[in-house]
Write a protein that holds these residues in place. Structure first.
Motif, mmCIF file in Angstrom:
data_model
loop_
_atom_site.group_PDB
_atom_site.id
_atom_site.type_symbol
_atom_site.label_atom_id
_atom_site.label_comp_id
_atom_site.label_asym_id
_atom_site.label_seq_id
_atom_site.Cartn_x
_atom_site.Cartn_y
_atom_site.Cartn_z
ATOM 1 N N GLU A 23 0.800 -1.109 -0.055
ATOM 2 C CA GLU A 23 0.296 -0.079 0.069
ATOM 3 C C GLU A 23 0.601 1.404 -0.022
ATOM 4 O O GLU A 23 0.407 2.253 -0.628
ATOM 5 C CB GLU A 23 -0.700 -0.200 1.153
ATOM 6 C CG GLU A 23 -1.980 -0.637 0.983
ATOM 7 C CD GLU A 23 -2.953 -1.080 2.065
ATOM 8 O OE1 GLU A 23 -2.795 -0.026 3.555
ATOM 9 O OE2 GLU A 23 -4.128 -1.365 2.207
ATOM 10 N N LEU A 24 2.260 1.062 0.269
ATOM 11 C CA LEU A 24 3.222 2.215 1.063
ATOM 12 C C LEU A 24 4.716 2.930 0.230
ATOM 13 O O LEU A 24 4.483 2.984 -0.311
ATOM 14 C CB LEU A 24 2.597 2.573 2.116
ATOM 15 C CG LEU A 24 3.489 4.088 1.755
ATOM 16 C CD1 LEU A 24 2.877 5.750 1.376
ATOM 17 C CD2 LEU A 24 3.629 4.559 4.098
ATOM 18 N N LEU A 25 4.992 1.446 0.929
ATOM 19 C CA LEU A 25 6.706 1.729 0.059
ATOM 20 C C LEU A 25 7.040 0.797 -0.621
ATOM 21 O O LEU A 25 8.055 1.273 -1.644
ATOM 22 C CB LEU A 25 7.341 0.122 1.357
ATOM 23 C CG LEU A 25 6.888 0.978 2.919
ATOM 24 C CD1 LEU A 25 7.502 -0.502 3.954
ATOM 25 C CD2 LEU A 25 7.324 1.705 3.309
ATOM 26 N N ASP A 26 6.210 -0.396 -1.340
ATOM 27 C CA ASP A 26 5.862 -0.372 -2.975
ATOM 28 C C ASP A 26 6.122 0.258 -3.774
ATOM 29 O O ASP A 26 6.468 0.028 -4.992
ATOM 30 C CB ASP A 26 5.517 -1.948 -2.947
ATOM 31 C CG ASP A 26 6.337 -2.692 -2.367
ATOM 32 O OD1 ASP A 26 7.645 -2.618 -1.672
ATOM 33 O OD2 ASP A 26 5.678 -4.185 -2.573
ATOM 34 N N GLY A 46 -2.865 9.248 9.452
ATOM 35 C CA GLY A 46 -3.688 9.290 8.468
ATOM 36 C C GLY A 46 -4.882 8.812 7.523
ATOM 37 O O GLY A 46 -5.600 9.073 7.478
ATOM 38 N N PHE A 47 -4.375 7.295 7.701
ATOM 39 C CA PHE A 47 -4.987 6.368 7.102
ATOM 40 C C PHE A 47 -5.775 5.201 7.592
ATOM 41 O O PHE A 47 -6.692 4.669 8.204
ATOM 42 C CB PHE A 47 -5.245 5.898 5.321
ATOM 43 C CG PHE A 47 -4.998 4.743 5.158
ATOM 44 C CD1 PHE A 47 -6.305 5.312 4.265
ATOM 45 C CD2 PHE A 47 -5.116 3.808 4.755
ATOM 46 C CE1 PHE A 47 -7.879 4.636 3.923
ATOM 47 C CE2 PHE A 47 -5.631 3.155 4.011
ATOM 48 C CZ PHE A 47 -7.344 3.146 3.350
ATOM 49 N N TYR A 48 -4.261 4.509 7.960
ATOM 50 C CA TYR A 48 -4.434 3.257 8.922
ATOM 51 C C TYR A 48 -4.971 3.283 9.860
ATOM 52 O O TYR A 48 -5.752 2.394 10.083
ATOM 53 C CB TYR A 48 -2.589 2.960 8.602
ATOM 54 C CG TYR A 48 -2.708 0.932 8.768
ATOM 55 C CD1 TYR A 48 -3.126 -0.205 7.833
ATOM 56 C CD2 TYR A 48 -2.860 0.968 10.363
ATOM 57 C CE1 TYR A 48 -3.392 -1.385 8.495
ATOM 58 C CE2 TYR A 48 -3.093 -0.657 10.738
ATOM 59 C CZ TYR A 48 -3.422 -1.326 9.465
ATOM 60 O OH TYR A 48 -3.285 -3.095 10.075
ATOM 61 N N ASN A 49 -5.055 3.909 10.872
ATOM 62 C CA ASN A 49 -5.013 4.215 12.343
ATOM 63 C C ASN A 49 -6.737 4.961 12.348
ATOM 64 O O ASN A 49 -8.082 3.438 12.357
ATOM 65 C CB ASN A 49 -4.593 4.852 13.060
ATOM 66 C CG ASN A 49 -3.416 4.082 14.020
ATOM 67 O OD1 ASN A 49 -3.004 3.177 13.707
ATOM 68 N ND2 ASN A 49 -2.312 4.626 13.954
ATOM 69 N N PRO A 50 -6.887 5.912 11.709
ATOM 70 C CA PRO A 50 -8.055 6.516 12.142
ATOM 71 C C PRO A 50 -9.256 5.815 11.125
ATOM 72 O O PRO A 50 -10.064 5.543 11.436
ATOM 73 C CB PRO A 50 -8.822 7.873 12.072
ATOM 74 C CG PRO A 50 -6.816 8.200 10.710
ATOM 75 C CD PRO A 50 -5.731 7.047 11.329
#
Length: 76
Positions: A23-26, A46-50
């Motif tokens: 989702e982010l690193l690649d 900003g996305f995963y937690n909330p």
């Protein structure tokens, strides 16, 4: 959880990285380390937690789950 080398701790972090990686690193080539750190912080806070829905929370986002339970505790 909490013990060193606990299999539960390992499963938790493996699950996290299996989501973070595609989702982010690649998606980008990260040149400066600070840019990667900032992007990871934004991705988590900003996305995963909330906002990201989790199966362990009956497919609610953590923010929605906490709001639901905070309302129940106040009413009780």
């Amino acid at each position: 959880m909490g013990r060193v080398a606990s299999s539960v701790d390992n499963a938790l972090i493996e699950s996290f990285w299996s989501t973070m990686q595609p989702e982010l690193l690649d998606r980008t080539n990260w040149d400066p380390r600070a840019q990667l750190a900032s992007a990871m912080f934004e991705g988590i806070e900003g996305f995963y937690n909330p906002r990201r829905r989790h199966s362990s929370l009956d497919y609610l986002s953590p923010a929605d789950y906490e709001a639901l339970h905070a309302t129940v505790e106040i009413a009780a």
